[in-house]
Design a protein around this motif. Structure first.
Motif, mmCIF file in Angstrom:
data_model
loop_
_atom_site.group_PDB
_atom_site.id
_atom_site.type_symbol
_atom_site.label_atom_id
_atom_site.label_comp_id
_atom_site.label_asym_id
_atom_site.label_seq_id
_atom_site.Cartn_x
_atom_site.Cartn_y
_atom_site.Cartn_z
ATOM 1 N N ARG A 54 -75.961 19.154 55.938
ATOM 2 C CA ARG A 54 -74.661 18.583 56.281
ATOM 3 C C ARG A 54 -73.544 19.554 55.942
ATOM 4 N N ASN A 55 -72.446 19.478 56.673
ATOM 5 C CA ASN A 55 -71.326 20.387 56.474
ATOM 6 C C ASN A 55 -70.615 20.128 55.147
ATOM 7 N N ASN A 56 -70.571 21.163 54.292
ATOM 8 C CA ASN A 56 -69.784 21.103 53.056
ATOM 9 C C ASN A 56 -70.008 19.788 52.304
ATOM 10 N N HIS A 57 -71.265 19.469 52.095
ATOM 11 C CA HIS A 57 -71.643 18.198 51.461
ATOM 12 C C HIS A 57 -72.032 18.430 50.007
ATOM 13 N N ARG A 58 -71.548 17.575 49.140
ATOM 14 C CA ARG A 58 -71.851 17.665 47.708
ATOM 15 C C ARG A 58 -73.211 17.025 47.429
ATOM 16 N N TRP A 59 -74.044 17.732 46.654
ATOM 17 C CA TRP A 59 -75.300 17.157 46.187
ATOM 18 C C TRP A 59 -75.439 17.366 44.684
ATOM 19 N N ASN A 60 -76.165 16.460 44.027
ATOM 20 C CA ASN A 60 -76.405 16.523 42.588
ATOM 21 C C ASN A 60 -77.866 16.220 42.295
ATOM 22 N N TYR A 61 -78.404 16.876 41.293
ATOM 23 C CA TYR A 61 -79.758 16.587 40.815
ATOM 24 C C TYR A 61 -79.637 16.320 39.320
ATOM 25 N N ALA A 62 -79.802 15.047 38.951
ATOM 26 C CA ALA A 62 -79.425 14.561 37.623
ATOM 27 C C ALA A 62 -80.386 14.999 36.526
ATOM 28 N N SER A 63 -79.890 14.967 35.300
ATOM 29 C CA SER A 63 -80.680 15.411 34.154
ATOM 30 C C SER A 63 -81.930 14.561 33.958
ATOM 31 N N ARG A 64 -81.861 13.270 34.268
ATOM 32 C CA ARG A 64 -83.044 12.430 34.079
ATOM 33 C C ARG A 64 -84.179 12.854 35.009
ATOM 34 N N LYS A 65 -83.822 13.397 36.174
ATOM 35 C CA LYS A 65 -84.833 13.902 37.107
ATOM 36 C C LYS A 65 -85.330 15.277 36.676
ATOM 37 N N ILE A 66 -84.418 16.095 36.175
ATOM 38 C CA ILE A 66 -84.777 17.447 35.762
ATOM 39 C C ILE A 66 -85.774 17.401 34.611
ATOM 40 N N ARG A 67 -85.580 16.488 33.685
ATOM 41 C CA ARG A 67 -86.478 16.407 32.521
ATOM 42 C C ARG A 67 -87.893 16.018 32.920
ATOM 43 N N LEU A 133 -72.884 8.010 27.571
ATOM 44 C CA LEU A 133 -74.030 8.390 28.397
ATOM 45 C C LEU A 133 -73.712 9.713 29.069
ATOM 46 N N MET A 134 -74.490 10.729 28.710
ATOM 47 C CA MET A 134 -74.251 12.093 29.160
ATOM 48 C C MET A 134 -75.083 12.417 30.391
ATOM 49 N N ASP A 135 -74.552 13.312 31.204
ATOM 50 C CA ASP A 135 -75.329 13.832 32.323
ATOM 51 C C ASP A 135 -74.927 15.274 32.568
ATOM 52 N N ALA A 136 -75.910 16.077 32.950
ATOM 53 C CA ALA A 136 -75.697 17.462 33.376
ATOM 54 C C ALA A 136 -76.526 17.627 34.634
ATOM 55 N N MET A 137 -75.868 17.891 35.731
ATOM 56 C CA MET A 137 -76.515 17.892 37.040
ATOM 57 C C MET A 137 -76.476 19.278 37.677
ATOM 58 N N ILE A 138 -77.619 19.724 38.174
ATOM 59 C CA ILE A 138 -77.628 20.904 39.031
ATOM 60 C C ILE A 138 -77.012 20.468 40.352
ATOM 61 N N SER A 139 -75.967 21.168 40.785
ATOM 62 C CA SER A 139 -75.158 20.672 41.897
ATOM 63 C C SER A 139 -74.810 21.789 42.861
ATOM 64 N N GLY A 140 -74.353 21.375 44.032
ATOM 65 C CA GLY A 140 -73.898 22.352 45.009
ATOM 66 C C GLY A 140 -73.144 21.691 46.140
ATOM 67 N N ASN A 141 -72.460 22.522 46.889
ATOM 68 C CA ASN A 141 -71.851 22.121 48.157
ATOM 69 C C ASN A 141 -72.538 22.921 49.247
ATOM 70 N N THR A 142 -72.986 22.242 50.267
ATOM 71 C CA THR A 142 -73.762 22.870 51.320
ATOM 72 C C THR A 142 -72.918 23.871 52.116
ATOM 73 N N PRO A 143 -73.579 24.725 52.929
ATOM 74 C CA PRO A 143 -72.831 25.675 53.763
ATOM 75 C C PRO A 143 -71.793 24.983 54.633
ATOM 76 N N VAL A 144 -70.780 25.767 55.032
ATOM 77 C CA VAL A 144 -69.647 25.230 55.785
ATOM 78 C C VAL A 144 -69.745 25.665 57.249
ATOM 79 N N THR A 145 -69.779 24.684 58.125
ATOM 80 C CA THR A 145 -69.720 24.971 59.562
ATOM 81 C C THR A 145 -68.335 24.676 60.122
ATOM 82 N N GLU A 146 -67.584 23.834 59.422
ATOM 83 C CA GLU A 146 -66.221 23.491 59.822
ATOM 84 C C GLU A 146 -65.358 23.444 58.575
ATOM 85 N N ALA A 147 -64.270 24.213 58.564
ATOM 86 C CA ALA A 147 -63.421 24.323 57.376
ATOM 87 C C ALA A 147 -63.026 22.941 56.857
#
Length: 295
Positions: A54-67, A133-147
């Motif tokens: 998806r264009n410029n979409h935020r995603w997160n992968y939560a600490s509970r999943k990472i562990r 309740l703490m969280d640390a998420m590996i995160s990113g914004n997807t590539p941009v096709t439209e500004a």
């Protein structure tokens, strides 16, 4: 954990900026060798089950999943575990106590009122027996096709005591934009209840604001802040690029919330310091128990 993994290891209370809200910006937050190891082993979206189409979409992968995901590099599992721990919460208190107390003197009248809070992991533990309740998420914004901006000027939810970003700009990243703006209200709105009427949900138009600081998206850069109804921030427009914007997202949630955002025409407002805690339902108690048994 024998290594110092904290993104606040080079920060002190002297780094705290109170204007326009309590925040710190820490360049070169981690030692070069640790950062290089994290950078070289940043997990692929596929390893975390993330769709990046998806264009410029935020995603997160939560600490509970990472562990639970033993396929991820150990350095990443250790790094995330630290930033969702009581040890990192103590780092937050050490750096941010003055700002938290200044904003919420009735709820946090002294340092001990923060240090005594019991720390758990978000969506693994609950407020039945935890206070933060703490969280640390590996995160990113997807590539941009439209500004576009992944998130324009806004406030975070009122149940977040603090929010943080650890920027990990890839060496190949070439997109213009994606920088963090730290803003204050226009001078005619500053400190006045009318500013709360300007929100639509969490968002506010930029013509009600003036940008105080723009933090350029970069490598090994930490930005953390305490949330309030003045903690307005946003992300500048990203121009088209095939590269993702990578970072770690950090939060510490508390109950009851500090404030409510605009909802159904009711303006954003602070909640009393003695607001009762949210009732814990049966599901809230059982789900974490099941996760601990089988997760």
């Amino acid at each position: 954990m024998s290594r110092n993994l904290s993104i606040l290891q080079r920060a002190t209370a002297a780094d705290l900026q109170l204007d326009p809200f309590p925040h710190v910006v820490i360049p070169n937050a981690l030692p070069d060798d640790l950062y290089a190891e994290l950078e070289a082993s940043f997990p692929s979206p596929e390893a975390m089950g993330i769709k990046a189409d998806r264009n410029n979409h935020r995603w997160n992968y939560a600490s509970r999943k990472i562990r639970r995901n033993k396929a991820l590099p150990q350095v990443w599992r250790d790094f995330i575990a630290y930033h969702a721990s009581g040890e990192f919460y103590r780092d937050i208190v050490n750096v941010f106590y003055e700002g938290i107390h200044q904003l919420y003197p009735e709820r946090f009248p002294d340092r001990g009122s923060l240090e005594r809070l019991r720390v758990g992991i978000r969506k693994h533990d609950t407020f039945a027996d935890k206070d933060v309740l703490m969280d640390a998420m590996i995160s990113g914004n997807t590539p941009v096709t439209e500004a576009s901006s992944v998130r324009s000027s806004h406030l975070d939810a009122g149940d977040k005591l603090f929010s943080g970003l650890f920027y990990m700009k890839p060496k190949t990243y070439d997109s213009v934009g994606g920088d963090l703006t730290i803003s204050r209200y226009r001078s005619d709105l500053a400190g006045k209840p009318e500013r709360h009427l300007k929100f639509k949900g969490a968002y506010i138009d930029d013509d009600n604001l003036e940008v105080v600081r723009t933090v350029t998206y970069d490598r090994n850069l930490a930005v953390l802040f305490i949330n309030s109804l003045d903690s307005v921030h946003g992300v500048t427009v990203r121009q088209p690029s095939p590269h993702s914007r990578l970072f770690v997202n950090l939060v510490g949630e508390i109950d009851p919330p500090l404030y409510n955002l605009e909802d159904n025409g009711k303006p954003a407002h602070y909640l009393p310091a003695n607001q009762p805690r949210t009732p814990i339902g049966l599901t809230d108690r059982i789900v974490p128990m099941v996760r601990r048994m089988f997760g």
